[in-house]
Design a protein around this motif. Sequence first.
Motif, mmCIF file in Angstrom:
data_model
loop_
_atom_site.group_PDB
_atom_site.id
_atom_site.type_symbol
_atom_site.label_atom_id
_atom_site.label_comp_id
_atom_site.label_asym_id
_atom_site.label_seq_id
_atom_site.Cartn_x
_atom_site.Cartn_y
_atom_site.Cartn_z
ATOM 1 N N ARG A 73 0.834 -1.206 0.000
ATOM 2 C CA ARG A 73 0.000 0.000 0.000
ATOM 3 C C ARG A 73 0.871 1.259 0.000
ATOM 4 O O ARG A 73 0.578 2.229 -0.710
ATOM 5 C CB ARG A 73 -0.928 0.003 1.221
ATOM 6 C CG ARG A 73 -1.975 1.120 1.197
ATOM 7 C CD ARG A 73 -2.824 1.095 2.449
ATOM 8 N NE ARG A 73 -2.056 1.422 3.645
ATOM 9 C CZ ARG A 73 -1.759 2.662 4.019
ATOM 10 N NH1 ARG A 73 -2.150 3.700 3.281
ATOM 11 N NH2 ARG A 73 -1.049 2.886 5.113
ATOM 12 N N VAL A 74 1.930 1.231 0.796
ATOM 13 C CA VAL A 74 2.855 2.372 0.834
ATOM 14 C C VAL A 74 3.474 2.585 -0.551
ATOM 15 O O VAL A 74 3.571 3.710 -1.044
ATOM 16 C CB VAL A 74 3.967 2.144 1.887
ATOM 17 C CG1 VAL A 74 5.064 3.194 1.748
ATOM 18 C CG2 VAL A 74 3.379 2.186 3.288
ATOM 19 N N ILE A 75 3.890 1.498 -1.176
ATOM 20 C CA ILE A 75 4.531 1.580 -2.497
ATOM 21 C C ILE A 75 3.563 2.118 -3.544
ATOM 22 O O ILE A 75 3.928 2.941 -4.395
ATOM 23 C CB ILE A 75 5.052 0.188 -2.920
ATOM 24 C CG1 ILE A 75 6.187 -0.259 -1.990
ATOM 25 C CG2 ILE A 75 5.537 0.206 -4.369
ATOM 26 C CD1 ILE A 75 6.605 -1.704 -2.159
ATOM 27 N N LYS A 76 2.324 1.689 -3.473
ATOM 28 C CA LYS A 76 1.331 2.081 -4.484
ATOM 29 C C LYS A 76 0.736 3.466 -4.245
ATOM 30 O O LYS A 76 0.506 4.221 -5.188
ATOM 31 C CB LYS A 76 0.196 1.047 -4.529
ATOM 32 C CG LYS A 76 0.598 -0.285 -5.150
ATOM 33 C CD LYS A 76 -0.602 -1.191 -5.364
ATOM 34 C CE LYS A 76 -1.098 -1.779 -4.072
ATOM 35 N NZ LYS A 76 -2.150 -2.817 -4.288
ATOM 36 N N GLU A 77 0.472 3.799 -2.981
ATOM 37 C CA GLU A 77 -0.364 4.962 -2.698
ATOM 38 C C GLU A 77 0.352 6.181 -2.117
ATOM 39 O O GLU A 77 -0.071 7.312 -2.340
ATOM 40 C CB GLU A 77 -1.494 4.557 -1.733
ATOM 41 C CG GLU A 77 -2.412 3.477 -2.296
ATOM 42 C CD GLU A 77 -3.472 3.045 -1.291
ATOM 43 O OE1 GLU A 77 -3.632 3.743 -0.261
ATOM 44 O OE2 GLU A 77 -4.133 2.016 -1.520
ATOM 45 N N LEU A 78 1.407 5.976 -1.365
ATOM 46 C CA LEU A 78 2.048 7.107 -0.685
ATOM 47 C C LEU A 78 3.147 7.717 -1.546
ATOM 48 O O LEU A 78 4.142 7.067 -1.850
ATOM 49 C CB LEU A 78 2.625 6.667 0.663
ATOM 50 C CG LEU A 78 1.619 6.099 1.667
ATOM 51 C CD1 LEU A 78 2.305 5.864 3.006
ATOM 52 C CD2 LEU A 78 0.434 7.038 1.852
#
Length: 399
Positions: free
Chosen positions: A149-154
């Motif tokens: 999620r961090v890789i995709k969204e932040l």
Amino acid sequence: MKEMVSTFIKSLSKTSPISKQTQAADLVASIAELNPESKQHDLIRENIIWQLVILLSSEQSTLELKISCSKALWKLVQGSVSNCRTLTETKGMLCLAKLVAKEQGELRYNCIMIIKEITSIAESDDGFRRSAFTSSSPAAKAVVDELLRVIKELDATKLRVPAIKSIGSLARSFSAKQSRVIGPLVARLGNTDQDVAMEAAIALKNFVSTGNYLCSEHSKSIIEFEGVPLLMKLLNSGDKKTHPHVLALICYLAQHDSNSNVLIKAGALTALQTIDPKVNIEYTELETLVPRTISKLQPYLTVEQQQTESSTGIIQFITEQSKAVVDTIGGRLKLLYKGLTVYLPRLVKNSRKRILGAIPPLKTTRIQLFLKAKCMELALMSVYYLKKRLVIEEPAQKL
């Protein structure tokens, strides 16, 4: 050591004031960082880590206390297999995943860095990796989900880079069916931040290197997620520091015959053939990998592809050389200006004298035509390279 740990345990207990808990956590972090040997002590592993995890999970803890506890845990697990194992056995992983999901700022960053240190140990320690990151572990799944999620969204390099590193460190933990972890990494190859793109290439390399027994399956996933065009774009326009990692990734992809045509059509063979020799010398991984890959890809070339590859290689060489010339001349505009206004007239004058003295029979008109032709040739070359750059009016008129 016993006395110090005893003091820490009392200060970190639930009954202790928050100010003392925070102070103790900060002290643990400092000791672990300045004296790495001390953090390996059994008393710290068996008592302090557990206390820190409890305070990190407690709803009664203040943000400041949680930040201090997370930093202390980060320093304690750094480079320590035993402390990493203790943390994962205390349900600390699930706690970290939840904090990454809901917190922000320094606390979330510290938690991601704890995960990065744990996954780094897992990469080098097979036994720990198999016990802590099994496919059936809810805690491991929660951590991986949050990293993705961090890789995709932040959109934050400070968080994305350690998250990508963590997934790359766990490359040998994922089955062939878990292609969901490949997609986000491939997407980050096209990231405008070159540090993120480079880490994505390094992480993907861990999936397809010969040390990963599922390298063939993972390489197919990278191809399916359109990774090759992004890699070629990185080579053509990306930061030079990313190039060795991109080239290595291309080489590993090429080890599987099913990927050969895709790589050749994208121009990968040309890229490998025109690589700067310095790169191979500086990165020993490429020294044997690149020649072997070139030999492997060449038999797959059709006649049409051979012509295309040759043309592409020539165009790329000319383009690179032209850029180098333009940059060289562009960086010396002052010198060129001086040359045009001072040295060129002298050169013409001196040349006329020398030619007149050396070849008396030649008529003055012929000499003037000869000099005019040479000066015109020089002027045309200069205009060609400077036509798109700002040129001072006077030398432009002279040209």
